[in-house]
Scaffold this motif. Structure first.
Motif, PDB file in Angstrom:
ATOM      1  N   ARG A 121       1.028  -0.978   0.299  1.00  9.53           N
ATOM      2  CA  ARG A 121      -0.055  -0.144   0.088  1.00  9.53           C
ATOM      3  C   ARG A 121       0.922   1.204   0.034  1.00  9.53           C
ATOM      4  O   ARG A 121       1.891   1.399   0.860  1.00  9.53           O
ATOM      5  CB  ARG A 121      -0.951  -0.068   1.084  1.00  9.53           C
ATOM      6  N   GLN A 122       0.405   2.020  -0.921  1.00  5.00           N
ATOM      7  CA  GLN A 122       1.005   3.570  -0.950  1.00  5.00           C
ATOM      8  C   GLN A 122      -0.197   4.423  -0.926  1.00  5.00           C
ATOM      9  O   GLN A 122      -0.592   4.636  -1.762  1.00  5.00           O
ATOM     10  CB  GLN A 122       2.040   3.818  -2.266  1.00  5.00           C
ATOM     11  N   GLY A 123      -0.335   5.022   0.135  1.00  6.86           N
ATOM     12  CA  GLY A 123      -1.439   6.068   0.232  1.00  6.86           C
ATOM     13  C   GLY A 123      -2.683   5.414   0.179  1.00  6.86           C
ATOM     14  O   GLY A 123      -3.158   4.191   0.730  1.00  6.86           O
ATOM     15  N   ALA A 124      -3.549   6.015  -0.928  1.00 10.09           N
ATOM     16  CA  ALA A 124      -4.993   5.012  -1.026  1.00 10.09           C
ATOM     17  C   ALA A 124      -4.459   3.938  -2.096  1.00 10.09           C
ATOM     18  O   ALA A 124      -5.620   3.230  -2.405  1.00 10.09           O
ATOM     19  CB  ALA A 124      -5.857   6.123  -1.750  1.00 10.09           C
ATOM     20  N   ARG A 125      -3.439   3.731  -2.772  1.00 17.24           N
ATOM     21  CA  ARG A 125      -3.417   2.601  -3.523  1.00 17.24           C
ATOM     22  C   ARG A 125      -2.812   1.579  -3.004  1.00 17.24           C
ATOM     23  O   ARG A 125      -1.950   1.350  -2.232  1.00 17.24           O
ATOM     24  CB  ARG A 125      -2.364   3.105  -4.843  1.00 17.24           C
ATOM     25  N   GLU A 126      -3.448   0.406  -3.260  1.00 13.75           N
ATOM     26  CA  GLU A 126      -3.202  -0.956  -2.603  1.00 13.75           C
ATOM     27  C   GLU A 126      -3.501  -2.008  -3.473  1.00 13.75           C
ATOM     28  O   GLU A 126      -3.980  -1.867  -4.489  1.00 13.75           O
ATOM     29  CB  GLU A 126      -3.650  -1.141  -1.341  1.00 13.75           C
ATOM     30  N   LEU A 143      10.352   2.719  -1.340  1.00 16.34           N
ATOM     31  CA  LEU A 143      10.379   3.578  -0.013  1.00 16.34           C
ATOM     32  C   LEU A 143       9.269   4.100   0.323  1.00 16.34           C
ATOM     33  O   LEU A 143       8.394   4.712  -0.211  1.00 16.34           O
ATOM     34  CB  LEU A 143      11.238   4.791  -0.320  1.00 16.34           C
ATOM     35  N   GLY A 144       9.024   3.579   1.773  1.00 16.20           N
ATOM     36  CA  GLY A 144       7.889   4.085   2.509  1.00 16.20           C
ATOM     37  C   GLY A 144       6.425   3.280   2.271  1.00 16.20           C
ATOM     38  O   GLY A 144       5.488   3.660   2.823  1.00 16.20           O
ATOM     39  N   THR A 145       6.683   2.354   1.352  1.00 18.47           N
ATOM     40  CA  THR A 145       5.389   1.246   1.049  1.00 18.47           C
ATOM     41  C   THR A 145       5.256   0.419   2.175  1.00 18.47           C
ATOM     42  O   THR A 145       6.004  -0.050   2.827  1.00 18.47           O
ATOM     43  CB  THR A 145       5.785   0.483  -0.129  1.00 18.47           C
ATOM     44  N   ALA A 146       3.838   0.560   2.731  1.00 20.24           N
ATOM     45  CA  ALA A 146       3.572  -0.294   3.687  1.00 20.24           C
ATOM     46  C   ALA A 146       3.444  -1.880   2.910  1.00 20.24           C
ATOM     47  O   ALA A 146       2.772  -1.954   1.921  1.00 20.24           O
ATOM     48  CB  ALA A 146       2.034  -0.099   4.456  1.00 20.24           C
ATOM     49  N   PHE A 147       3.719  -2.953   3.720  1.00 19.90           N
ATOM     50  CA  PHE A 147       3.653  -4.395   3.045  1.00 19.90           C
ATOM     51  C   PHE A 147       3.420  -5.247   4.038  1.00 19.90           C
ATOM     52  O   PHE A 147       4.014  -5.146   5.204  1.00 19.90           O
ATOM     53  CB  PHE A 147       4.862  -4.437   2.106  1.00 19.90           C
ATOM     54  N   GLN A 148       3.156  -6.395   3.604  1.00 20.34           N
ATOM     55  CA  GLN A 148       2.845  -7.638   4.489  1.00 20.34           C
ATOM     56  C   GLN A 148       2.995  -8.928   3.389  1.00 20.34           C
ATOM     57  O   GLN A 148       2.366  -8.787   2.454  1.00 20.34           O
ATOM     58  CB  GLN A 148       1.718  -7.549   5.225  1.00 20.34           C
ATOM     59  N   PHE A 149       3.375  -9.894   3.956  1.00 19.47           N
ATOM     60  CA  PHE A 149       3.344 -11.035   3.047  1.00 19.47           C
ATOM     61  C   PHE A 149       3.047 -12.341   3.835  1.00 19.47           C
ATOM     62  O   PHE A 149       3.231 -12.229   5.186  1.00 19.47           O
ATOM     63  CB  PHE A 149       4.715 -11.378   2.170  1.00 19.47           C
TER      64      PHE A 149
END
Length: 142
Positions: free
Chosen positions: A76-81, A96-102
């Motif tokens: 997720r970056q801002g509203a885009r996921e 850089l700054g991207t929220a992520f989970q796997f």
């Protein structure tokens, strides 16, 4: 460390002899190589059914290549996921700054294994991996 000519020494690593540490997201990490000022190389693994903690990075970005197992990556970056499948041969970027989970599939024959390049090199755990709200409930230690 580079020598007086500015050249860095050659290094070679063997995954079988690399230490295993736990990443802030809970994945098992085998740190392999570092090029001073450029990047670092590591192999991450999640056991079948494990889910990482969601994080974002403060100063680094990553390129991933899946080499074994299967699962999913949420970014997720801002509203885009988006959520993408992870299977051997899949490559994915973590800007850089991207929220992520796997997470690794429960019915996988073995761990989800990812070779990753981190740029610049991984600086350590203090404040680099920031907790984020993820898509799934985490089960990996972190």
């Amino acid at each position: 460390m580079s020598d007086r000519s500015g050249q860095q020494p050659f290094h070679t690593a063997d995954l079988g002899h690399a230490p295993v540490v736990t990443a802030p997201d809970g994945a098992a990490v085998h740190p392999l190589l570092v090029l001073e000022g450029s990047g670092s190389l590591a192999v991450f693994a999640l056991a079948p059914g494990q889910v990482s903690h969601a994080v974002s990075h403060a100063t680094v970005q990553e390129l991933w290549h899946v080499t074994a197992g299967s699962g999913e990556l949420w970014r997720r970056q801002g509203a885009r996921e988006e959520t993408v499948r992870l299977v051997p041969g899949t490559a994915a970027s973590i800007p850089l700054g991207t929220a992520f989970q796997f997470r690794a599939d429960e019915d996988s024959d073995g761990p989800l294994r990812i070779t990753a390049v981190t740029m610049p090199p991984w600086p350590g755990t203090d404040g680099e991996a920031r907790p984020e709200e993820g898509r799934w409930k985490a089960s990996a230690e972190g």
